[in-house]
Design a protein around this motif. Structure first.
Motif, mmCIF file in Angstrom:
data_model
loop_
_atom_site.group_PDB
_atom_site.id
_atom_site.type_symbol
_atom_site.label_atom_id
_atom_site.label_comp_id
_atom_site.label_asym_id
_atom_site.label_seq_id
_atom_site.Cartn_x
_atom_site.Cartn_y
_atom_site.Cartn_z
ATOM 1 N N LEU A 59 0.868 -1.173 0.000
ATOM 2 C CA LEU A 59 0.000 0.000 0.000
ATOM 3 C C LEU A 59 0.902 1.218 0.000
ATOM 4 O O LEU A 59 1.303 1.711 1.067
ATOM 5 N N PRO A 60 1.259 1.723 -1.168
ATOM 6 C CA PRO A 60 2.255 2.790 -1.233
ATOM 7 C C PRO A 60 1.732 4.127 -0.733
ATOM 8 O O PRO A 60 0.566 4.461 -0.915
ATOM 9 N N ASN A 61 2.619 4.886 -0.113
ATOM 10 C CA ASN A 61 2.327 6.279 0.176
ATOM 11 C C ASN A 61 2.184 7.056 -1.127
ATOM 12 O O ASN A 61 1.353 7.952 -1.238
ATOM 13 N N LYS A 62 2.993 6.677 -2.106
ATOM 14 C CA LYS A 62 2.930 7.298 -3.436
ATOM 15 C C LYS A 62 3.432 6.315 -4.491
ATOM 16 O O LYS A 62 4.288 5.461 -4.197
ATOM 17 N N VAL A 63 2.884 6.461 -5.682
ATOM 18 C CA VAL A 63 3.371 5.744 -6.853
ATOM 19 C C VAL A 63 3.994 6.782 -7.777
ATOM 20 O O VAL A 63 3.311 7.700 -8.239
ATOM 21 N N VAL A 64 5.289 6.657 -8.001
ATOM 22 C CA VAL A 64 6.004 7.570 -8.893
ATOM 23 C C VAL A 64 6.166 6.859 -10.233
ATOM 24 O O VAL A 64 6.798 5.799 -10.298
ATOM 25 N N ALA A 65 5.590 7.421 -11.267
ATOM 26 C CA ALA A 65 5.570 6.760 -12.572
ATOM 27 C C ALA A 65 6.434 7.517 -13.570
ATOM 28 O O ALA A 65 6.565 8.749 -13.505
ATOM 29 N N ILE A 66 6.997 6.769 -14.499
ATOM 30 C CA ILE A 66 7.885 7.323 -15.515
ATOM 31 C C ILE A 66 7.248 7.120 -16.886
ATOM 32 O O ILE A 66 6.849 6.008 -17.237
ATOM 33 N N GLY A 67 7.164 8.195 -17.642
ATOM 34 C CA GLY A 67 6.617 8.113 -18.988
ATOM 35 C C GLY A 67 7.716 8.105 -20.043
ATOM 36 O O GLY A 67 8.827 8.593 -19.817
ATOM 37 N N ARG A 68 7.393 7.522 -21.199
ATOM 38 C CA ARG A 68 8.288 7.541 -22.372
ATOM 39 C C ARG A 68 9.671 6.982 -22.063
ATOM 40 O O ARG A 68 10.688 7.541 -22.462
ATOM 41 N N ASN A 69 9.701 5.858 -21.362
ATOM 42 C CA ASN A 69 10.979 5.230 -21.019
ATOM 43 C C ASN A 69 11.326 4.092 -21.969
ATOM 44 O O ASN A 69 12.334 3.417 -21.767
ATOM 45 N N TYR A 70 10.478 3.857 -22.962
ATOM 46 C CA TYR A 70 10.768 2.924 -24.056
ATOM 47 C C TYR A 70 10.643 3.721 -25.350
ATOM 48 O O TYR A 70 9.597 4.318 -25.622
ATOM 49 N N ALA A 71 11.701 3.747 -26.144
ATOM 50 C CA ALA A 71 11.728 4.605 -27.329
ATOM 51 C C ALA A 71 10.612 4.274 -28.299
ATOM 52 O O ALA A 71 9.991 5.173 -28.881
ATOM 53 N N GLU A 72 10.300 2.985 -28.475
ATOM 54 C CA GLU A 72 9.268 2.604 -29.439
ATOM 55 C C GLU A 72 7.880 3.023 -28.966
ATOM 56 O O GLU A 72 7.014 3.360 -29.779
ATOM 57 N N HIS A 73 7.664 3.011 -27.656
ATOM 58 C CA HIS A 73 6.373 3.491 -27.148
ATOM 59 C C HIS A 73 6.253 4.994 -27.342
ATOM 60 O O HIS A 73 5.203 5.499 -27.745
ATOM 61 N N ALA A 74 7.328 5.731 -27.051
ATOM 62 C CA ALA A 74 7.302 7.170 -27.284
ATOM 63 C C ALA A 74 6.985 7.458 -28.748
ATOM 64 O O ALA A 74 6.174 8.342 -29.072
ATOM 65 N N LYS A 75 7.588 6.682 -29.642
ATOM 66 C CA LYS A 75 7.383 6.879 -31.077
ATOM 67 C C LYS A 75 5.942 6.608 -31.473
ATOM 68 O O LYS A 75 5.341 7.356 -32.255
ATOM 69 N N GLU A 76 5.360 5.520 -30.936
ATOM 70 C CA GLU A 76 3.988 5.185 -31.327
ATOM 71 C C GLU A 76 2.981 6.219 -30.834
ATOM 72 O O GLU A 76 1.893 6.350 -31.385
ATOM 73 N N MET A 77 3.355 6.973 -29.793
ATOM 74 C CA MET A 77 2.490 8.021 -29.273
ATOM 75 C C MET A 77 2.802 9.380 -29.903
ATOM 76 O O MET A 77 2.232 10.398 -29.510
ATOM 77 N N GLY A 78 3.734 9.388 -30.867
ATOM 78 C CA GLY A 78 4.062 10.634 -31.556
ATOM 79 C C GLY A 78 4.991 11.541 -30.782
ATOM 80 O O GLY A 78 5.014 12.752 -31.004
ATOM 81 N N ASN A 79 5.787 10.952 -29.884
ATOM 82 C CA ASN A 79 6.688 11.738 -29.047
ATOM 83 C C ASN A 79 8.129 11.297 -29.237
ATOM 84 O O ASN A 79 8.409 10.175 -29.675
ATOM 85 N N GLU A 80 9.044 12.172 -28.864
ATOM 86 C CA GLU A 80 10.454 11.839 -28.778
ATOM 87 C C GLU A 80 10.776 11.451 -27.331
ATOM 88 O O GLU A 80 10.036 11.758 -26.407
#
Length: 261
Positions: A59-80
């Motif tokens: 039961l976390p006090n907080k969940v810290v999430a990271i976006g665009r940490n896989y290059a191919e996922h960033a690409k499929e979403m139209g991001n660098e």
């Protein structure tokens, strides 16, 4: 070892999972005295795993999430891939466990799955040097960063898109003996494969993420870091059963339901 958090007859506890589903006896829980964020003892009192309800492994006090940490996922979403990690929070109220329902949010019409490796923090830490990063980790679990994609596109902040109730399934347990550098991640919907990747494809390693996050904030025992998702994200619909499988950990399964309130 695999440490599960469970409920039985209204009592919540932790246990070490022993055995495999393929064995005739099936896995059992060796109940522990105390909790896994400090020294603990096995009691020797064992319960069949199928007789208890598995809860979120922490039961976390907080969940810290990271976006665009896989290059191919960033690409499929139209991001660098960004020069610095994209960091956001999911509140503790977003966390659910294995088998718990994902409630389709009333304010969205485009819900997506995102299979991720989750890091469970084992002790309070701040300003962690890279060479000590593994020391602050209790273990790893499966996560699904469920996202209201249409809301993410239209709102500048991701708080509602990624922080609604039931948007952070975690489980089925915490695996303490895992090298996260190169393990497989798979997501299936209705038994059909939708995502398939490896953590070796991450732009930034688990150690790098811990250094980056703890430069800014203190992490507490039980806090969770979501490390990003491979390419292949896509839609979820009411009635879908979505499963995240990570090599060396296990499978986290949840069903999408219509929100009834």
């Amino acid at each position: 070892m695999r440490i599960a958090r469970f409920s039985l007859d209204g009592t919540v506890g932790f246990g070490v999972v022993e055995g495999e589903p393929s064995t005739s006896e099936g896995p059992v829980l060796d109940i522990i005295k105390g909790h896994p964020f400090a020294e603990f003892e096995r009691t020797g009192h064992k319960l069949p795993l199928n007789k208890v309800r598995l809860l979120p492994p922490t039961l976390p006090n907080k969940v810290v999430a990271i976006g665009r940490n896989y290059a191919e996922h960033a690409k499929e979403m139209g991001n660098e891939v960004d020069e610095t990690p994209v960091t956001f929070f999911k509140p503790s109220t977003s966390v659910i466990g294995p088998g718990d329902p994902i409630a389709y949010p009333s304010f969205s019409s485009e819900l997506h799955y995102e299979a991720e490796l989750a890091v469970v923090i084992g002790r309070m830490c701040k300003d962690v040097p890279r060479e000590r990063a593994r020391d602050v980790i209790l273990g790893y679990t499966c996560a699904n960063d469920v996202t209201a994609r249409d809301v993410q596109r239209t709102e500048k902040q991701w708080a509602r898109a990624k922080g609604f109730d039931s948007s952070c399934p975690l489980g089925p347990w915490t695996e303490t003996d895992l090298d996260p550098a190169d393990v497989g991640i798979m997501c299936t919907v209705g038994g059909e494969q939708r995502q398939l990747g490896r953590t070796s494809e991450m732009v930034r390693s688990v150690e790098d993420l811990i250094v980056h996050i703890t430069e800014a904030m203190t992490l507490l025992p039980g806090d969770v870091i979501l490390t990003g998702t491979p390419a292949g994200v896509g839609p979820l619909h009411v009635g879908d059963e979505v499963a995240v499988t990570i090599e060396g950990i296990g499978t986290l399964t949840n069903k999408v339901i219509k929100r009834d309130y």
